[in-house]
Design a protein around this motif. Sequence first.
Motif, PDB file in Angstrom:
ATOM      1  N   ARG A  30       0.633  -1.098  -0.105  1.00  0.00           N
ATOM      2  CA  ARG A  30      -0.022   0.086  -0.588  1.00  0.00           C
ATOM      3  C   ARG A  30       0.763   1.153   0.112  1.00  0.00           C
ATOM      4  O   ARG A  30       0.724   2.335  -0.625  1.00  0.00           O
ATOM      5  CB  ARG A  30      -0.772  -0.280   1.058  1.00  0.00           C
ATOM      6  CG  ARG A  30      -1.665  -0.952   1.486  1.00  0.00           C
ATOM      7  CD  ARG A  30      -3.242  -0.848  -0.189  1.00  0.00           C
ATOM      8  NE  ARG A  30      -3.562  -1.836   0.000  1.00  0.00           N
ATOM      9  CZ  ARG A  30      -4.536  -2.426  -1.292  1.00  0.00           C
ATOM     10  NH1 ARG A  30      -3.731  -1.955  -2.553  1.00  0.00           N
ATOM     11  NH2 ARG A  30      -4.881  -3.996  -1.059  1.00  0.00           N
ATOM     12  N   TYR A  31       2.303   1.711   0.706  1.00  0.00           N
ATOM     13  CA  TYR A  31       2.703   2.593   0.681  1.00  0.00           C
ATOM     14  C   TYR A  31       3.662   2.520  -0.643  1.00  0.00           C
ATOM     15  O   TYR A  31       3.442   4.078  -1.130  1.00  0.00           O
ATOM     16  CB  TYR A  31       4.154   1.968   1.527  1.00  0.00           C
ATOM     17  CG  TYR A  31       5.097   3.300   2.390  1.00  0.00           C
ATOM     18  CD1 TYR A  31       5.279   4.299   2.275  1.00  0.00           C
ATOM     19  CD2 TYR A  31       5.977   3.007   1.518  1.00  0.00           C
ATOM     20  CE1 TYR A  31       5.854   5.555   2.369  1.00  0.00           C
ATOM     21  CE2 TYR A  31       7.508   4.034   1.118  1.00  0.00           C
ATOM     22  CZ  TYR A  31       6.852   5.322   1.548  1.00  0.00           C
ATOM     23  OH  TYR A  31       7.383   6.041   1.272  1.00  0.00           O
ATOM     24  N   GLU A  33       2.168   2.264  -3.089  1.00  0.00           N
ATOM     25  CA  GLU A  33       1.706   2.271  -4.353  1.00  0.00           C
ATOM     26  C   GLU A  33       0.862   3.714  -3.991  1.00  0.00           C
ATOM     27  O   GLU A  33       0.409   4.443  -5.389  1.00  0.00           O
ATOM     28  CB  GLU A  33       0.072   0.934  -4.371  1.00  0.00           C
ATOM     29  CG  GLU A  33      -0.080   0.015  -4.709  1.00  0.00           C
ATOM     30  CD  GLU A  33      -1.111  -1.117  -4.541  1.00  0.00           C
ATOM     31  OE1 GLU A  33      -1.272  -2.173  -4.970  1.00  0.00           O
ATOM     32  OE2 GLU A  33      -1.790  -0.682  -3.592  1.00  0.00           O
ATOM     33  N   ARG A  34       0.641   4.237  -2.693  1.00  0.00           N
ATOM     34  CA  ARG A  34       0.551   5.475  -2.775  1.00  0.00           C
ATOM     35  C   ARG A  34       1.630   6.435  -2.974  1.00  0.00           C
ATOM     36  O   ARG A  34       1.255   7.931  -3.259  1.00  0.00           O
ATOM     37  CB  ARG A  34      -0.315   5.310  -1.084  1.00  0.00           C
ATOM     38  CG  ARG A  34      -1.641   4.490  -1.001  1.00  0.00           C
ATOM     39  CD  ARG A  34      -2.176   4.334  -0.156  1.00  0.00           C
ATOM     40  NE  ARG A  34      -3.587   3.827  -0.022  1.00  0.00           N
ATOM     41  CZ  ARG A  34      -3.537   2.964   0.688  1.00  0.00           C
ATOM     42  NH1 ARG A  34      -2.770   3.194   1.996  1.00  0.00           N
ATOM     43  NH2 ARG A  34      -4.921   2.667   1.354  1.00  0.00           N
ATOM     44  N   SER A  35       2.541   5.874  -2.177  1.00  0.00           N
ATOM     45  CA  SER A  35       3.914   7.193  -1.789  1.00  0.00           C
ATOM     46  C   SER A  35       4.135   6.642  -3.472  1.00  0.00           C
ATOM     47  O   SER A  35       4.643   8.386  -4.094  1.00  0.00           O
ATOM     48  CB  SER A  35       4.762   6.284  -1.429  1.00  0.00           C
ATOM     49  OG  SER A  35       5.535   5.585  -1.267  1.00  0.00           O
ATOM     50  N   GLU A  40      -2.703   0.408  -8.420  1.00  0.00           N
ATOM     51  CA  GLU A  40      -3.740  -0.709  -7.610  1.00  0.00           C
ATOM     52  C   GLU A  40      -3.265  -1.585  -8.434  1.00  0.00           C
ATOM     53  O   GLU A  40      -3.678  -3.107  -8.537  1.00  0.00           O
ATOM     54  CB  GLU A  40      -5.243  -0.681  -6.741  1.00  0.00           C
ATOM     55  CG  GLU A  40      -4.849  -0.002  -5.750  1.00  0.00           C
ATOM     56  CD  GLU A  40      -6.103   0.164  -4.496  1.00  0.00           C
ATOM     57  OE1 GLU A  40      -6.732  -1.034  -4.887  1.00  0.00           O
ATOM     58  OE2 GLU A  40      -6.110   1.351  -4.255  1.00  0.00           O
TER      59      GLU A  40
END
Length: 64
Positions: A30-31, A33-35, A40
């Motif tokens: 998740r880190y 994917e977001r940062s 996704e």
Amino acid sequence: MSAPSPVPPDVRVDRSGGLRAIATNHAVRRYVERSLGIGEDALAGLDDAKAVEALYAAGYHVKA
């Protein structure tokens, strides 16, 4: 599992018993994917462990 890490020098009180936080594969996924802006959909269909392996194979330093 590796041995507990030493207490950082700037810590005044250590109640951890030598244990440090461990990031789960899901948290790493998740880190990234977001940062890093990896959507996704790029890791769709992979479980968290396989997604982390795919990120590592793609050159992302996620093993540490």
